[in-house]
Scaffold this motif. Sequence first.
Motif, PDB file in Angstrom:
ATOM      1  N   GLN A   1       0.868  -1.157   0.095  1.00 19.01           N
ATOM      2  CA  GLN A   1       0.057  -0.188  -0.050  1.00 19.01           C
ATOM      3  C   GLN A   1       0.786   1.265  -0.025  1.00 19.01           C
ATOM      4  O   GLN A   1       0.632   2.094  -0.824  1.00 19.01           O
ATOM      5  CB  GLN A   1      -0.842   0.241   1.252  1.00 19.01           C
ATOM      6  CG  GLN A   1      -2.117  -0.770   1.081  1.00 19.01           C
ATOM      7  CD  GLN A   1      -3.024  -0.544   2.401  1.00 19.01           C
ATOM      8  OE1 GLN A   1      -2.519  -0.834   3.561  1.00 19.01           O
ATOM      9  NE2 GLN A   1      -4.440  -0.137   2.169  1.00 19.01           N
TER      10      GLN A   1
ATOM     11  N   SER B   1       2.959   2.032  -2.888  1.00 16.19           N
ATOM     12  CA  SER B   1       2.163   2.551  -4.423  1.00 16.19           C
ATOM     13  C   SER B   1       1.714   4.040  -4.186  1.00 16.19           C
ATOM     14  O   SER B   1       1.508   4.771  -4.979  1.00 16.19           O
ATOM     15  CB  SER B   1       1.152   1.628  -4.894  1.00 16.19           C
ATOM     16  OG  SER B   1       0.057   1.159  -3.714  1.00 16.19           O
ATOM     17  N   THR B   2       1.013   3.961  -2.880  1.00  8.94           N
ATOM     18  CA  THR B   2       0.427   5.313  -2.447  1.00  8.94           C
ATOM     19  C   THR B   2       1.499   6.591  -2.572  1.00  8.94           C
ATOM     20  O   THR B   2       1.241   7.691  -2.976  1.00  8.94           O
ATOM     21  CB  THR B   2      -0.375   5.491  -1.168  1.00  8.94           C
ATOM     22  OG1 THR B   2       0.495   4.747  -0.146  1.00  8.94           O
ATOM     23  CG2 THR B   2      -1.639   4.566  -1.225  1.00  8.94           C
TER      24      THR B   2
ATOM     25  N   VAL C   1       1.913   7.677  -6.228  1.00  3.70           N
ATOM     26  CA  VAL C   1       0.805   8.208  -6.638  1.00  3.70           C
ATOM     27  C   VAL C   1       0.798   9.480  -6.087  1.00  3.70           C
ATOM     28  O   VAL C   1       0.535  10.500  -6.822  1.00  3.70           O
ATOM     29  CB  VAL C   1      -0.393   7.503  -6.341  1.00  3.70           C
ATOM     30  CG1 VAL C   1      -1.551   8.284  -6.831  1.00  3.70           C
ATOM     31  CG2 VAL C   1      -0.422   6.152  -7.240  1.00  3.70           C
TER      32      VAL C   1
ATOM     33  N   VAL D   1      -9.539  10.330  -6.470  1.00  4.50           N
ATOM     34  CA  VAL D   1      -8.996  10.067  -4.954  1.00  4.50           C
ATOM     35  C   VAL D   1      -9.993  10.355  -3.841  1.00  4.50           C
ATOM     36  O   VAL D   1     -10.043   9.450  -2.721  1.00  4.50           O
ATOM     37  CB  VAL D   1      -7.859  10.733  -4.767  1.00  4.50           C
ATOM     38  CG1 VAL D   1      -7.032  10.401  -3.541  1.00  4.50           C
ATOM     39  CG2 VAL D   1      -6.632  10.246  -5.911  1.00  4.50           C
TER      40      VAL D   1
ATOM     41  N   CYS E   1      -3.702  -4.015  -3.076  1.00  7.94           N
ATOM     42  CA  CYS E   1      -3.033  -2.923  -2.510  1.00  7.94           C
ATOM     43  C   CYS E   1      -1.818  -2.083  -3.469  1.00  7.94           C
ATOM     44  O   CYS E   1      -1.761  -0.922  -3.222  1.00  7.94           O
ATOM     45  CB  CYS E   1      -2.046  -3.708  -1.266  1.00  7.94           C
ATOM     46  SG  CYS E   1      -3.040  -4.132   0.078  1.00  7.94           S
TER      47      CYS E   1
ATOM     48  N   THR F   1      -2.454  -1.522  -6.373  1.00  8.03           N
ATOM     49  CA  THR F   1      -3.090  -0.646  -7.232  1.00  8.03           C
ATOM     50  C   THR F   1      -3.885   0.357  -6.227  1.00  8.03           C
ATOM     51  O   THR F   1      -4.934   0.996  -6.777  1.00  8.03           O
ATOM     52  CB  THR F   1      -4.078  -1.555  -8.024  1.00  8.03           C
ATOM     53  OG1 THR F   1      -4.662  -2.144  -7.546  1.00  8.03           O
ATOM     54  CG2 THR F   1      -3.428  -2.240  -9.101  1.00  8.03           C
ATOM     55  N   CYS F   2      -3.481   0.743  -5.090  1.00  8.36           N
ATOM     56  CA  CYS F   2      -4.066   1.655  -4.208  1.00  8.36           C
ATOM     57  C   CYS F   2      -5.532   1.425  -3.806  1.00  8.36           C
ATOM     58  O   CYS F   2      -6.250   2.428  -3.690  1.00  8.36           O
ATOM     59  CB  CYS F   2      -3.995   3.005  -5.012  1.00  8.36           C
ATOM     60  SG  CYS F   2      -2.335   3.395  -5.543  1.00  8.36           S
TER      61      CYS F   2
ATOM     62  N   ASP G   1      -6.718   3.495   1.333  1.00  9.49           N
ATOM     63  CA  ASP G   1      -5.622   4.183   0.595  1.00  9.49           C
ATOM     64  C   ASP G   1      -5.862   5.581  -0.012  1.00  9.49           C
ATOM     65  O   ASP G   1      -4.768   6.315  -0.035  1.00  9.49           O
ATOM     66  CB  ASP G   1      -5.490   3.126  -0.896  1.00  9.49           C
ATOM     67  CG  ASP G   1      -4.503   2.102  -0.235  1.00  9.49           C
ATOM     68  OD1 ASP G   1      -3.809   2.148   0.834  1.00  9.49           O
ATOM     69  OD2 ASP G   1      -4.203   1.212  -1.284  1.00  9.49           O
TER      70      ASP G   1
ATOM     71  N   ILE H   1      -3.268   8.843   0.319  1.00 13.52           N
ATOM     72  CA  ILE H   1      -2.559   9.577  -0.786  1.00 13.52           C
ATOM     73  C   ILE H   1      -2.767  10.744  -0.716  1.00 13.52           C
ATOM     74  O   ILE H   1      -1.723  11.841  -1.077  1.00 13.52           O
ATOM     75  CB  ILE H   1      -3.395   9.012  -2.247  1.00 13.52           C
ATOM     76  CG1 ILE H   1      -3.121   7.645  -2.795  1.00 13.52           C
ATOM     77  CG2 ILE H   1      -3.250   9.913  -3.447  1.00 13.52           C
ATOM     78  CD1 ILE H   1      -4.014   7.062  -3.853  1.00 13.52           C
TER      79      ILE H   1
ATOM     80  N   PHE I   1      -2.884   3.892  -9.451  1.00 11.34           N
ATOM     81  CA  PHE I   1      -4.149   4.312  -8.906  1.00 11.34           C
ATOM     82  C   PHE I   1      -5.077   4.265 -10.092  1.00 11.34           C
ATOM     83  O   PHE I   1      -6.091   3.654  -9.939  1.00 11.34           O
ATOM     84  CB  PHE I   1      -3.909   5.952  -8.412  1.00 11.34           C
ATOM     85  CG  PHE I   1      -5.405   6.576  -8.451  1.00 11.34           C
ATOM     86  CD1 PHE I   1      -5.833   5.999  -6.921  1.00 11.34           C
ATOM     87  CD2 PHE I   1      -6.044   7.456  -9.087  1.00 11.34           C
ATOM     88  CE1 PHE I   1      -7.349   6.568  -6.848  1.00 11.34           C
ATOM     89  CE2 PHE I   1      -7.120   7.789  -8.828  1.00 11.34           C
ATOM     90  CZ  PHE I   1      -7.878   7.486  -7.540  1.00 11.34           C
TER      91      PHE I   1
END
Lengths: 374, 317
Positions: free
Chosen positions: A121, A124-125, A128, A147, A224, A226-227, A232, A236, B25
């Motif tokens: 998590q 990736s976050t 992003v 988001v 996870c 892929t957010c 998540d 972000i 995302f």
Amino acid sequence: MSKNNTVFIGKNKSFWDRNRRSGGYLLKKTSARTAVSIIRALLLFGLCFMIIQPLLTRFSMGIMQEKDLYDSTIILLPRNVTLDNYRIVAELTDLKTIGGGWTFHALLNTLWVSVLSSLFQIVSTTLVAYGFARYTFRGKKLWFALVVALIIIPPQTIQSALYMNFANFDVLRIFTLFGVNADGLTFGQRIMSLFDGTGTGLIALLTGQTWNLRSNISAYLIMCITCMGLKDGLYIYMMRQYFQGIPTSLEEAAYVDGCGTMHTFVKIMLPDALPTIASCFLFSFVWQWTDIFYARLFLPSSAISIYSTQMSSMVTRMGRYFSADASKAVVVPNGRQQQLISIAVLICSIPLIILYIFTQRTFVESLAMSGSKE
Amino acid sequence: MSRDRKLITMQQRRARTGYMFILPFIIGFVLFMARPLIQSLIMSFNDVVLVPGQGYSMTAANRTYNILGIEMMLPLDNYHSAFAVDPYFNPRLVEEIGRMATNTIATLVLSFVIAVILNQDFKGRTLARAIFFLPVILSSGVLPGIEKQNEFYDMMAGVAESVKGAGGVNISAALQDLLQVSGVAGSVFDVVFQMIDAIYDIVMASGIQIIVFLTGLQAISPSLYEAADVEGCTAWESFWKITFPMVSPLLLVNCIYTIVDFFMKNDNRVMERISTVMYSDAKFGVASAMSWVYFGVALAFILLSSFIISRAVKSAQ
């Protein structure tokens, strides 16, 4: 001159003397201040006690023998102390094999699942969030609005669809649209097959069947990375706030000196953002540890026994556990059930409380840093 | 000429890098949020039957309605069973919405007051902050749900109450009686007493909000207070003229967080019902319909409260 002034106010004069000179103002001020601090202390003590008290109750109830539970003269202090309840709970929640040794199976599983998924998590976050904070591109506002939507949409809305998706996992379900396995379907139905999960995808095309990813952790890790994991959107948002607060001059200097994009990110931005990343990691670890929503969706207890699912299904196993004959279940009294559950809650929260005691600064202070620019 | 083109490609490259960063995302949102959302919307209009080995099959959940004398087949059967057949959904939905409205207001007020207190200087401040943040851990995930089912505590509390009831009084009930006798109490007081009785839940739900307010308070420059002090402001005045307007933008963030948190909590009885319908009864269509109704209500609440609060904040500043 200023020396004379302080002498006039009279540091060494008595309180009442100074009070008379100030015309009663000092007394009024001091008593108001004392009253405020007394009220504040009472209020804080009461509220803090309210937060702590359930832990104490759980602890004292946990070491009671069963007969103490029904004794109305006993409220907090047990008369007959026993640690046997802990053994029973451990056997019920897969921490210990029945009659065997301690394996801590469920807790160890929870530990590695939480660490692994939080790690995915956060990686990736962070990427992003950095992308949102530092780059301008077309459609950025739209994506960021999504988001925020991610924060707002309860994952419960999509739980049945997710369940279906991962029980019959497939990628690129577009082949029905182009006529594979589409005998007798109208064009409208073919278009619908893109969305409703009935379309044939790449995996079904190649292997003849879809995959059931609900039995292992891979489904959740895909979410996870892929957010789309637990909360998540919040991470972000928090990290984007933080990245926006860092001056761009450092990066520009790095670019001028010939640093590449990834290099700048890893060498310049990450070290700076480490406290915020650590706090997000802790949040995600803690929330993952106690999570039941995604655990029940992706990790059925038949596949991986996670403590939270074990705990919530513990009551159903009690009847069998306490009966002498393994084929029949006995009725476990409500009080006894709740006593065992509260021990399980205690076991679940103690590792987190210990973690919190050591990392309290990271939790609170770095959230403060990221939140200051709302 | 060539220099111009190079500038544009540079910009384009930056844009492309940005897209690369947010790519996870985008993929995730499209595959695991947007598509499931559409899918669950479709499911809410259909009867869903699991077919082992190859997924599930859907047939339209039709129901005949008589609208203005015309018989119509509409695929609203799942919504019908959510509202009119399921014995638990309606009352629980109403109850939870009411609880949410009062709890949100109470949480905002309480967390603001506590943040103001924790921002003052006193002995043991670090400890108090640590304890107030503890609920973020202790009331997350499965834990509050299990605690709510804890009828044993209720039973214990009942015993304690009846023991005390012989000689002593239950203060909140006694006060309520007193007010009712003297004719002051109305439905407003019922709400107030409801909040007082729910104070434990409210404190347990306000960890994050306290921190958010606290950070807002710490961001206020002390020189503002000094200036106000020099000009002769009392502490009360500077609270309303400085502290409140400076922190009020955070009110919206906190309000939304509180509502969302409330809707997703495990001890939420509507969620509990949806889970039961889905996992135990395997009625996926009905469960989807219920979650969509619930999501619609949540969204309406968030929009309404953000509208009200942003108006109020604007007029306060």
